[in-house]
Design a protein around this motif. Structure first.
Motif, PDB file in Angstrom:
ATOM      1  N   LEU A 147       0.822  -1.217   0.000  1.00  9.57           N
ATOM      2  CA  LEU A 147       0.000   0.000   0.000  1.00  9.57           C
ATOM      3  C   LEU A 147       0.856   1.266   0.000  1.00  9.57           C
ATOM      4  CD1 LEU A 147      -2.846  -0.998   2.451  1.00  9.57           C
ATOM      5  CD2 LEU A 147      -3.133  -0.305   0.066  1.00  9.57           C
ATOM      6  N   LEU A 148       2.047   1.166   0.553  1.00  5.66           N
ATOM      7  CA  LEU A 148       2.968   2.306   0.585  1.00  5.66           C
ATOM      8  C   LEU A 148       3.735   2.453  -0.727  1.00  5.66           C
ATOM      9  CD1 LEU A 148       4.365   1.817   4.186  1.00  5.66           C
ATOM     10  CD2 LEU A 148       2.689   3.538   3.422  1.00  5.66           C
ATOM     11  N   GLY A 149       3.528   1.515  -1.638  1.00  4.75           N
ATOM     12  CA  GLY A 149       4.224   1.566  -2.916  1.00  4.75           C
ATOM     13  C   GLY A 149       5.670   1.141  -2.818  1.00  4.75           C
ATOM     14  N   ALA A 150       6.024   0.409  -1.756  1.00  2.00           N
ATOM     15  CA  ALA A 150       7.408  -0.015  -1.563  1.00  2.00           C
ATOM     16  C   ALA A 150       7.823  -0.989  -2.661  1.00  2.00           C
ATOM     17  CB  ALA A 150       7.569  -0.663  -0.190  1.00  2.00           C
ATOM     18  N   ARG A 151       9.017  -0.779  -3.175  1.00  2.00           N
ATOM     19  CA  ARG A 151       9.579  -1.650  -4.207  1.00  2.00           C
ATOM     20  C   ARG A 151      10.805  -2.354  -3.634  1.00  2.00           C
ATOM     21  NH1 ARG A 151       6.696   0.630  -8.264  1.00  2.00           N
ATOM     22  NH2 ARG A 151       6.679   2.867  -8.484  1.00  2.00           N
ATOM     23  N   ASP A 152      11.142  -3.467  -4.219  1.00  2.00           N
ATOM     24  CA  ASP A 152      12.336  -4.219  -3.804  1.00  2.00           C
ATOM     25  C   ASP A 152      12.330  -4.500  -2.298  1.00  2.00           C
ATOM     26  OD1 ASP A 152      13.333  -4.134  -6.464  1.00  2.00           O
ATOM     27  OD2 ASP A 152      14.079  -2.104  -6.084  1.00  2.00           O
ATOM     28  N   VAL A 153      11.198  -4.952  -1.804  1.00  2.00           N
ATOM     29  CA  VAL A 153      11.053  -5.252  -0.380  1.00  2.00           C
ATOM     30  C   VAL A 153      11.778  -6.555  -0.052  1.00  2.00           C
ATOM     31  CG1 VAL A 153       9.392  -5.746   1.463  1.00  2.00           C
ATOM     32  CG2 VAL A 153       8.833  -4.065  -0.312  1.00  2.00           C
ATOM     33  N   VAL A 154      12.589  -6.513   0.989  1.00  2.00           N
ATOM     34  CA  VAL A 154      13.272  -7.708   1.477  1.00  2.00           C
ATOM     35  C   VAL A 154      12.393  -8.319   2.566  1.00  2.00           C
ATOM     36  CG1 VAL A 154      15.316  -8.573   2.674  1.00  2.00           C
ATOM     37  CG2 VAL A 154      15.538  -6.724   0.988  1.00  2.00           C
ATOM     38  N   VAL A 155      11.985  -9.562   2.386  1.00  2.00           N
ATOM     39  CA  VAL A 155      11.177 -10.264   3.384  1.00  2.00           C
ATOM     40  C   VAL A 155      12.130 -11.015   4.314  1.00  2.00           C
ATOM     41  CG1 VAL A 155       9.408 -12.017   3.762  1.00  2.00           C
ATOM     42  CG2 VAL A 155       9.220 -10.457   1.813  1.00  2.00           C
ATOM     43  N   ASP A 156      12.002 -10.768   5.615  1.00  2.00           N
ATOM     44  CA  ASP A 156      12.908 -11.352   6.605  1.00  2.00           C
ATOM     45  C   ASP A 156      12.080 -11.957   7.737  1.00  2.00           C
ATOM     46  OD1 ASP A 156      14.773 -11.868   8.656  1.00  2.00           O
ATOM     47  OD2 ASP A 156      15.965 -10.091   8.186  1.00  2.00           O
ATOM     48  N   GLU A 157      12.151 -13.258   7.892  1.00  2.00           N
ATOM     49  CA  GLU A 157      11.409 -14.013   8.907  1.00  2.00           C
ATOM     50  C   GLU A 157      11.661 -13.486  10.323  1.00  2.00           C
ATOM     51  OE1 GLU A 157       9.043 -16.776  10.752  1.00  2.00           O
ATOM     52  OE2 GLU A 157       9.202 -16.567   8.584  1.00  2.00           O
ATOM     53  N   ARG A 158      12.842 -12.943  10.570  1.00  2.00           N
ATOM     54  CA  ARG A 158      13.170 -12.486  11.928  1.00  2.00           C
ATOM     55  C   ARG A 158      12.301 -11.318  12.382  1.00  2.00           C
ATOM     56  NH1 ARG A 158      19.422 -11.592  11.020  1.00  2.00           N
ATOM     57  NH2 ARG A 158      18.457 -10.543   9.256  1.00  2.00           N
ATOM     58  N   TRP A 159      11.639 -10.640  11.441  1.00  2.00           N
ATOM     59  CA  TRP A 159      10.762  -9.518  11.783  1.00  2.00           C
ATOM     60  C   TRP A 159       9.313  -9.952  12.000  1.00  2.00           C
ATOM     61  CZ3 TRP A 159      12.794  -5.229  13.486  1.00  2.00           C
ATOM     62  CH2 TRP A 159      14.095  -4.887  13.100  1.00  2.00           C
TER      63      TRP A 159
ATOM     64  N   THR B  62      15.430 -10.537  16.884  1.00  2.00           N
ATOM     65  CA  THR B  62      15.248  -9.144  16.478  1.00  2.00           C
ATOM     66  C   THR B  62      16.537  -8.338  16.627  1.00  2.00           C
ATOM     67  OG1 THR B  62      14.330  -8.553  18.654  1.00  2.00           O
ATOM     68  CG2 THR B  62      12.765  -9.123  16.920  1.00  2.00           C
ATOM     69  N   THR B  63      17.361  -8.679  17.601  1.00  2.00           N
ATOM     70  CA  THR B  63      18.656  -7.986  17.744  1.00  2.00           C
ATOM     71  C   THR B  63      19.521  -8.239  16.513  1.00  2.00           C
ATOM     72  OG1 THR B  63      18.574  -8.085  20.153  1.00  2.00           O
ATOM     73  CG2 THR B  63      20.748  -7.804  19.158  1.00  2.00           C
ATOM     74  N   ALA B  64      19.583  -9.485  16.077  1.00  2.00           N
ATOM     75  CA  ALA B  64      20.346  -9.806  14.859  1.00  2.00           C
ATOM     76  C   ALA B  64      19.743  -9.103  13.649  1.00  2.00           C
ATOM     77  CB  ALA B  64      20.377 -11.319  14.644  1.00  2.00           C
ATOM     78  N   ALA B  65      18.413  -9.056  13.582  1.00  2.00           N
ATOM     79  CA  ALA B  65      17.743  -8.401  12.454  1.00  2.00           C
ATOM     80  C   ALA B  65      18.031  -6.903  12.432  1.00  2.00           C
ATOM     81  CB  ALA B  65      16.242  -8.658  12.511  1.00  2.00           C
TER      82      ALA B  65
ATOM     83  N   THR C  30      20.456  -2.269   9.852  1.00  2.00           N
ATOM     84  CA  THR C  30      21.162  -0.983   9.929  1.00  2.00           C
ATOM     85  C   THR C  30      22.463  -0.988   9.140  1.00  2.00           C
ATOM     86  OG1 THR C  30      22.122  -1.605  12.073  1.00  2.00           O
ATOM     87  CG2 THR C  30      20.091  -0.291  12.098  1.00  2.00           C
ATOM     88  N   ALA C  31      22.836  -2.127   8.583  1.00  2.00           N
ATOM     89  CA  ALA C  31      23.988  -2.174   7.676  1.00  2.00           C
ATOM     90  C   ALA C  31      23.576  -1.823   6.247  1.00  2.00           C
ATOM     91  CB  ALA C  31      24.620  -3.566   7.710  1.00  2.00           C
ATOM     92  N   GLN C  32      22.275  -1.679   6.004  1.00  2.00           N
ATOM     93  CA  GLN C  32      21.732  -1.338   4.684  1.00  2.00           C
ATOM     94  C   GLN C  32      21.680   0.192   4.532  1.00  2.00           C
ATOM     95  OE1 GLN C  32      21.258  -3.912   2.587  1.00  2.00           O
ATOM     96  NE2 GLN C  32      22.023  -5.048   4.364  1.00  2.00           N
ATOM     97  N   PRO C  33      21.539   0.675   3.287  1.00  2.00           N
ATOM     98  CA  PRO C  33      21.390   2.124   3.097  1.00  2.00           C
ATOM     99  C   PRO C  33      20.138   2.634   3.812  1.00  2.00           C
ATOM    100  CG  PRO C  33      21.857   1.033   1.005  1.00  2.00           C
ATOM    101  CD  PRO C  33      21.586  -0.052   2.007  1.00  2.00           C
ATOM    102  N   GLY C  34      20.321   3.691   4.588  1.00  2.00           N
ATOM    103  CA  GLY C  34      19.203   4.221   5.376  1.00  2.00           C
ATOM    104  C   GLY C  34      18.713   5.546   4.845  1.00  2.00           C
ATOM    105  N   PRO C  35      17.623   5.971   5.418  1.00  2.00           N
ATOM    106  CA  PRO C  35      16.825   5.334   6.449  1.00  2.00           C
ATOM    107  C   PRO C  35      16.262   3.993   5.981  1.00  2.00           C
ATOM    108  CG  PRO C  35      16.132   7.622   6.158  1.00  2.00           C
ATOM    109  CD  PRO C  35      17.082   7.299   5.052  1.00  2.00           C
ATOM    110  N   VAL C  36      16.108   3.074   6.957  1.00  2.00           N
ATOM    111  CA  VAL C  36      15.596   1.740   6.692  1.00  2.00           C
ATOM    112  C   VAL C  36      14.199   1.632   7.283  1.00  2.00           C
ATOM    113  CG1 VAL C  36      15.916  -0.735   7.084  1.00  2.00           C
ATOM    114  CG2 VAL C  36      17.918   0.756   6.720  1.00  2.00           C
TER     115      VAL C  36
ATOM    116  N   ARG D 273       8.194  -3.682  20.513  1.00  2.00           N
ATOM    117  CA  ARG D 273       8.432  -3.635  21.964  1.00  2.00           C
ATOM    118  C   ARG D 273       9.744  -4.333  22.324  1.00  2.00           C
ATOM    119  NH1 ARG D 273       3.031  -4.990  21.867  1.00  2.00           N
ATOM    120  NH2 ARG D 273       3.462  -7.093  22.648  1.00  2.00           N
ATOM    121  N   ALA D 274      10.041  -5.470  21.684  1.00  2.00           N
ATOM    122  CA  ALA D 274      11.285  -6.186  21.957  1.00  2.00           C
ATOM    123  C   ALA D 274      12.502  -5.349  21.565  1.00  2.00           C
ATOM    124  CB  ALA D 274      11.298  -7.527  21.219  1.00  2.00           C
ATOM    125  N   VAL D 275      12.439  -4.682  20.420  1.00  2.00           N
ATOM    126  CA  VAL D 275      13.553  -3.829  19.974  1.00  2.00           C
ATOM    127  C   VAL D 275      13.743  -2.662  20.942  1.00  2.00           C
ATOM    128  CG1 VAL D 275      14.328  -2.261  18.150  1.00  2.00           C
ATOM    129  CG2 VAL D 275      13.394  -4.512  17.544  1.00  2.00           C
TER     130      VAL D 275
END
Length: 189
Positions: free
Chosen positions: A65-77, A120-123, A128-134, A144-146
């Motif tokens: 809905l936000l029009g996000a492209r190239d979304v990385v799906v990560d199970e840890r989230w 979530t800590t690993a995620a 944050t190693a990716q180009p930001g803002p992320v 809440r965990a983060v």
């Protein structure tokens, strides 16, 4: 320093009924879709360069809905597994619900806070190693965990994370973080 934008997905039918969702895969309600559209300008103002999301349909629909492209799906989230409580309301669970929200009880067959914190800590470190803002489209329990791990805010001292809303952290390369925004929603509530 990388700005990490934690976006809780829009509401589902279960959100509106106060049913705990956990890992149950439920898509957005019509109201949830509209609220995401209303929050879009707030997110656009941050100008995210990387978008990551949980694999659950409510987060993937929010990103779409936000029009996000190239979304990385990560199970840890993905949301914390709530075991036998998924689909139940706080009224049905009773006092144990408050103990869980306070971080002192695990739902029967649910995921422990230690497991949620580890993944979530690993995620966060990888994100944050990716180009930001992320922008990370995720879930209330994960946010809440983060906040507990990186800011020191215990789950018992936080109001529920609105659906949808943005919580922003500035994370340094050493893993230290500062809270920049908490629970910012387009609708008051």
């Amino acid at each position: 320093m990388t700005t990490l934008l934690l976006l809780r997905h829009g509401a589902t039918e279960w959100t509106q009924l106060r049913r705990l969702q956990g890992r149950t895969d439920i898509d957005l309600s019509a109201d949830g879709r509209q609220a995401v559209r209303e929050l879009a300008p707030v997110i656009e103002a941050w100008r995210p360069r990387t978008v990551i999301c949980s694999p659950l349909s409510r987060t993937r629909s929010t990103a779409a809905l936000l029009g996000a492209r190239d979304v990385v799906v990560d199970e840890r989230w993905a949301e914390a597994g709530l075991g036998q409580w998924e689909g139940l309301t706080p009224d049905v669970i009773g006092d144990d619900y408050l103990h869980w929200r306070g971080g002192v009880l695990v739902p029967p067959l649910g995921e422990t806070p230690e497991v949620v914190t580890a993944r979530t800590t690993a995620a966060v470190h990888d994100a944050t190693a990716q180009p930001g803002p992320v922008l990370v489209v995720t879930h209330g329990g994960v946010i809440r965990a983060v906040l507990a791990q990186f800011i020191g805010l215990s789950t018992g001292r936080l109001v529920p994370v609105a659906a949808p809303s943005i919580t922003a952290l500035d994370v340094d390369p050493d893993g230290s973080a500062r809270l920049r925004a908490l629970n910012v929603a387009a609708r008051p509530g």
